[in-house]
Structures are given as C-alpha cells and as structure tokens.
Design a protein around this motif. Structure first.
Motif, mmCIF file in Angstrom:
data_model
loop_
_atom_site.group_PDB
_atom_site.id
_atom_site.type_symbol
_atom_site.label_atom_id
_atom_site.label_comp_id
_atom_site.label_asym_id
_atom_site.label_seq_id
_atom_site.Cartn_x
_atom_site.Cartn_y
_atom_site.Cartn_z
ATOM 1 N N PHE A 143 58.655 51.284 43.304
ATOM 2 C CA PHE A 143 58.751 49.948 42.702
ATOM 3 C C PHE A 143 57.484 49.629 41.892
ATOM 4 C CE2 PHE A 143 61.595 49.774 46.381
ATOM 5 C CZ PHE A 143 62.769 49.354 45.755
ATOM 6 N N TRP A 144 56.339 50.094 42.376
ATOM 7 C CA TRP A 144 55.088 49.958 41.623
ATOM 8 C C TRP A 144 55.192 50.730 40.320
ATOM 9 C CZ3 TRP A 144 49.793 52.387 43.490
ATOM 10 C CH2 TRP A 144 48.763 51.935 42.638
ATOM 11 N N TYR A 145 55.669 51.965 40.407
ATOM 12 C CA TYR A 145 55.814 52.818 39.232
ATOM 13 C C TYR A 145 56.763 52.179 38.222
ATOM 14 C CZ TYR A 145 56.859 57.056 36.522
ATOM 15 O OH TYR A 145 57.025 57.971 35.516
ATOM 16 N N ALA A 146 57.895 51.659 38.710
ATOM 17 C CA ALA A 146 58.895 51.092 37.808
ATOM 18 C C ALA A 146 58.353 49.873 37.061
ATOM 19 C CB ALA A 146 60.145 50.715 38.592
ATOM 20 N N THR A 147 57.723 48.966 37.783
ATOM 21 C CA THR A 147 57.183 47.761 37.146
ATOM 22 C C THR A 147 56.025 48.106 36.219
ATOM 23 O OG1 THR A 147 57.802 46.433 39.077
ATOM 24 C CG2 THR A 147 56.183 45.495 37.573
ATOM 25 N N LEU A 148 55.177 49.011 36.658
ATOM 26 C CA LEU A 148 54.005 49.387 35.871
ATOM 27 C C LEU A 148 54.402 50.065 34.565
ATOM 28 C CD1 LEU A 148 50.882 49.455 35.963
ATOM 29 C CD2 LEU A 148 51.069 51.710 37.023
ATOM 30 N N LEU A 164 32.592 55.104 42.183
ATOM 31 C CA LEU A 164 32.346 53.868 42.934
ATOM 32 C C LEU A 164 32.952 52.655 42.229
ATOM 33 C CD1 LEU A 164 28.674 54.590 43.986
ATOM 34 C CD2 LEU A 164 30.598 54.263 45.548
ATOM 35 N N ALA A 165 32.944 52.656 40.892
ATOM 36 C CA ALA A 165 33.598 51.569 40.162
ATOM 37 C C ALA A 165 35.103 51.576 40.434
ATOM 38 C CB ALA A 165 33.323 51.698 38.673
ATOM 39 N N ALA A 166 35.712 52.771 40.429
ATOM 40 C CA ALA A 166 37.136 52.874 40.747
ATOM 41 C C ALA A 166 37.405 52.432 42.185
ATOM 42 C CB ALA A 166 37.619 54.310 40.536
ATOM 43 N N ALA A 167 36.518 52.831 43.108
ATOM 44 C CA ALA A 167 36.672 52.405 44.501
ATOM 45 C C ALA A 167 36.591 50.887 44.624
ATOM 46 C CB ALA A 167 35.597 53.065 45.364
ATOM 47 N N THR A 168 35.714 50.269 43.839
ATOM 48 C CA THR A 168 35.610 48.811 43.839
ATOM 49 C C THR A 168 36.919 48.168 43.404
ATOM 50 O OG1 THR A 168 33.248 48.957 43.315
ATOM 51 C CG2 THR A 168 34.322 46.839 42.931
ATOM 52 N N LEU A 169 37.513 48.709 42.336
ATOM 53 C CA LEU A 169 38.758 48.144 41.821
ATOM 54 C C LEU A 169 39.906 48.317 42.810
ATOM 55 C CD1 LEU A 169 38.578 49.295 38.078
ATOM 56 C CD2 LEU A 169 37.993 47.071 39.045
ATOM 57 N N PHE A 170 40.058 49.508 43.367
ATOM 58 C CA PHE A 170 41.168 49.746 44.296
ATOM 59 C C PHE A 170 40.981 48.986 45.611
ATOM 60 C CE2 PHE A 170 42.133 53.359 41.507
ATOM 61 C CZ PHE A 170 43.520 53.269 41.459
ATOM 62 N N THR A 171 39.743 48.841 46.045
ATOM 63 C CA THR A 171 39.484 48.068 47.257
ATOM 64 C C THR A 171 39.780 46.592 47.025
ATOM 65 O OG1 THR A 171 37.755 49.628 47.909
ATOM 66 C CG2 THR A 171 37.762 47.509 49.020
ATOM 67 N N THR A 172 39.430 46.092 45.839
ATOM 68 C CA THR A 172 39.752 44.713 45.483
ATOM 69 C C THR A 172 41.256 44.512 45.420
ATOM 70 O OG1 THR A 172 37.708 44.541 44.192
ATOM 71 C CG2 THR A 172 39.415 42.916 43.746
ATOM 72 N N LEU A 173 41.973 45.513 44.932
ATOM 73 C CA LEU A 173 43.430 45.425 44.774
ATOM 74 C C LEU A 173 44.161 45.398 46.109
ATOM 75 C CD1 LEU A 173 45.893 45.568 42.828
ATOM 76 C CD2 LEU A 173 45.674 48.072 42.929
ATOM 77 N N TYR A 174 43.747 46.219 47.075
ATOM 78 C CA TYR A 174 44.443 46.377 48.359
ATOM 79 C C TYR A 174 44.513 45.041 49.122
ATOM 80 C CZ TYR A 174 45.462 48.145 53.035
ATOM 81 O OH TYR A 174 46.042 48.377 54.251
ATOM 82 N N PRO A 175 45.658 44.739 49.801
ATOM 83 C CA PRO A 175 46.859 45.545 50.023
ATOM 84 C C PRO A 175 47.914 45.422 48.929
ATOM 85 C CG PRO A 175 47.045 43.524 51.253
ATOM 86 C CD PRO A 175 45.704 43.473 50.559
ATOM 87 N N ASN A 176 47.596 44.725 47.845
ATOM 88 C CA ASN A 176 48.509 44.696 46.708
ATOM 89 C C ASN A 176 48.431 46.019 45.955
ATOM 90 O OD1 ASN A 176 49.357 41.959 47.070
ATOM 91 N ND2 ASN A 176 47.442 41.270 46.131
ATOM 92 N N VAL A 177 49.492 46.328 45.235
ATOM 93 C CA VAL A 177 49.433 47.420 44.263
ATOM 94 C C VAL A 177 49.597 46.858 42.854
ATOM 95 C CG1 VAL A 177 50.190 49.231 45.837
ATOM 96 C CG2 VAL A 177 51.902 47.929 44.567
ATOM 97 N N LEU A 178 50.195 45.670 42.744
ATOM 98 C CA LEU A 178 50.284 44.970 41.470
ATOM 99 C C LEU A 178 50.482 43.479 41.761
ATOM 100 C CD1 LEU A 178 50.207 45.390 38.420
ATOM 101 C CD2 LEU A 178 52.694 45.549 38.436
#
Length: 338
Positions: free
Chosen positions: A73-78, A259-273
């Motif tokens: 569903f993440w893939y489809a919307t994205l 580390l910048a990518a880790a910051t973004l993905f950590t900020t995103l979790y538990p959402n994916v979009l």
C-alpha cells in the motif's frame, strides 16, 4: 520486534545504502566539467566509478522491490502520487547509464562533449529529486481515507522539500569530490580537493537548515542525537580533507549521509507515509504491510542472499581500489586536448 518493524528497518537500510553508494556516483557525474579539463582527465574521472556505478544502482532495485513486497500500500500510493517525479528520475537514470556506456564508443570530441552534458544533467536531476521525494515522505502529503494522493507534482515542490533536494544535491557533490580525491592522483585529485571547501560550506548551511526544520516537525531526543552526529561527521569530513586524509574524509561524508537518512526514517516511524489531511489517513507499518506469511518468506530470502550480495560488492571495491591518474589512461597522439 514485529516483522513489519524489521522490514521497515531493512528498507531504511537499503535506501541508506543506495544514497551512500550512488551519492558519490552522482557527485562525480556532476563535477565532471570542473575536474576534467581535457579528454584524459575526463576519462580518469569517469573510470573512478566505471566498475561500480551499475552495481550501486542494484540497491535502488532491491529497495523498490522490498517496498513493493513488504508494504504494497505504501508502494502503490508512493509510486502513483509521486509518478511524475519518479518518472523523471527513471528517465535520468536511463540516460545516465546510456551516456556512461556509449561515451567511449567513438573517438570524437564533439561526441564526448554531448554525452558529458548528459552525464552532468542526469546526475544532478536525481540528486535533487531524491531529496525532494524523501522530504515529502517525511513531511507527509495530502491523502484521503482511501490513501490516494490528493495533490499534484507541484504539491511536492514545497519549500521544505526543495530545501531537502538542495541538501542532497550539495551533499552528493561533496561526497563525489572527496571520492575523486581518494581515488585519483595528479591534476584531477588537486582540482577535486579545491572544490571541497566551497561545496562543503554550502552543504553545512543547507544540511543544518534542513535537519533543524525536520526536527521542528516531530523531533525527539533520538532524532536530535542522530542529526547532531550527522553534523559532526560532516565537519569531521571537511577537517580530514583539509589535512589530506581523504580516506577518513570519505568515511565522514558516507556517515553523514547514513546518519541523515537514519534521522529521516526515525522521524517517519511508525508512519511510512503521513497524511497532511488527517493523521488518521496516514499509512503506517501496520496498515500498509503485506501478510505475515509474505514477510516471513521475505525474511528468509534476505537472510540467505544479503550476505552474498554484500560480499560480492565489497570484493568489487577491493579489486578496483587503486588510485587512477593520467598515466593510467591510454593517450593517442594529438587527442589529449580534445
């Protein structure tokens, strides 16, 4: 830890690996006119990434495939909502691959110049748009209860996303300059090193603004720690480059991107979009995931094949670890200044 969380982490790792490895590819391509003053220097520049650029793109294919299988569903919307942006990236990557392969097919200066322009443009466009895409994923996009993207291409070009794009563009250019300094000797090496301070200064300003803006959305102690660590690694990379320690400088820029990518993905979790329309409409690791059985099979496949891929790619980098210079390039008479 649930399988959905494990696969969110694995996808984050795959995207991080892609950004770190393809990042210096893009940087080398963007800097080609600035470090390659003649035909020989341009050959030296492109041969630094010649054995590895296509292998680095495998990370993108695996990341996209894993997203499709683990979070359909993440893939489809994205991929529907970001369709035009991702299509532009795809076309740029195709043109870049063609340019890198076809540039050397003819020994003609005008032929080389045209393909060099393609390499520069097709390296800069993805470097910019990947940052725009990642920023929009973290910030969120307008979505309804059906998880359909309710905006358009220009919705994605908001100030925060554009700042993210400028940040990745500059960071990849810096990563590429330091990679060239690490992988070459002679004139290309010297020119690459001269580019590090001005690009580095611009990168520090853009990255600091972008990470601070990101933390303003939903910052936590962990994400602030990751962002600070990214900043320290970036400063450390610039210091190492100044003292002629290109290896440590490259480790520093690679760690900064990771580390910048880790910051973004950590900020995103538990959402994916996230949804900017209503938080209840957001896609999460739970409501966007495949079945438990699918994730279980994927986990076994990853456990078996991931070490093989990592070992093979590591071996490739080890084999082609030698620095390159003008003396390593065949120079036909009267062709070196074309």
């Amino acid at each position: 830890m649930a399988l959905t969380d494990i696969w969110f982490l694995l996808i984050a790792v795959l995207w991080t690996g892609y950004l770190v490895l393809e990042g210096f590819d893009f940087g080398v391509g963007m800097l080609l006119p600035f470090v390659g003053r003649d035909a020989v220097d341009r050959k030296v520049t492109l041969r630094t990434i010649g054995p590895v650029w296509d292998g680095n793109e495998v990370w993108l294919l695996v990341a996209g495939g894993a997203t499709f299988a683990a979070f359909p569903f993440w893939y489809a919307t994205l991929f529907s909502g970001f369709y035009l942006a991702l299509l532009i990236i795809l076309v740029a990557l195709i043109l870049r691959g063609i340019a890198l392969e076809y540039r050397g097919k003819l020994d003609d200066s005008s032929w080389h110049r045209r393909w060099d322009l393609v390499i520069v443009g097709s390296s800069a466009v993805p470097a910019l748009l990947w940052g725009v895409a990642l920023a929009n994923i973290v910030r969120g996009v307008p979505m309804g209860a059906d998880h359909e993207f309710a905006g358009n291409f220009f919705t994605l070009l908001n100030p925060y996303a554009l700042l993210g794009g400028v940040t990745t563009l500059l960071l990849f250019a810096l990563h590429g300059a330091i990679f060239l300094a690490l992988k070459t000797h002679g004139e290309v090496h010297d020119r690459a090193l001269k580019l590090v301070p001005p690009i580095g200064l611009a990168t520090v300003v853009a990255a600091a603004a972008f990470l601070a803006w990101t933390q303003a959305f939903d910052g936590s102690a962990l994400t602030w720690t990751l962002a600070l660590a990214a900043a320290l690694c970036l400063i450390g990379a610039l210091a190492a480059s100044r003292f002629g320690r290109e290896g440590w400088a490259f480790v520093g820029t690679a760690a900064t991107i990771a580390l910048a990518a880790a910051t973004l993905f950590t900020t995103l979790y538990p959402n994916v979009l996230p949804s900017t329309t209503d938080a209840a409409f957001s896609l999460t690791t739970v409501n966007a995931a495949s079945t438990h059985y699918t994730l279980k099979i994927m986990t076994w496949v990853a456990v078996i094949f991931t070490p093989v891929v990592l070992a093979y790619q590591g071996y490739t980098y080890w084999v082609f670890r030698k620095r390159l210079g003008r003396t390593d390039i065949y120079q036909p008479a009267e062709k070196v200044t074309s």
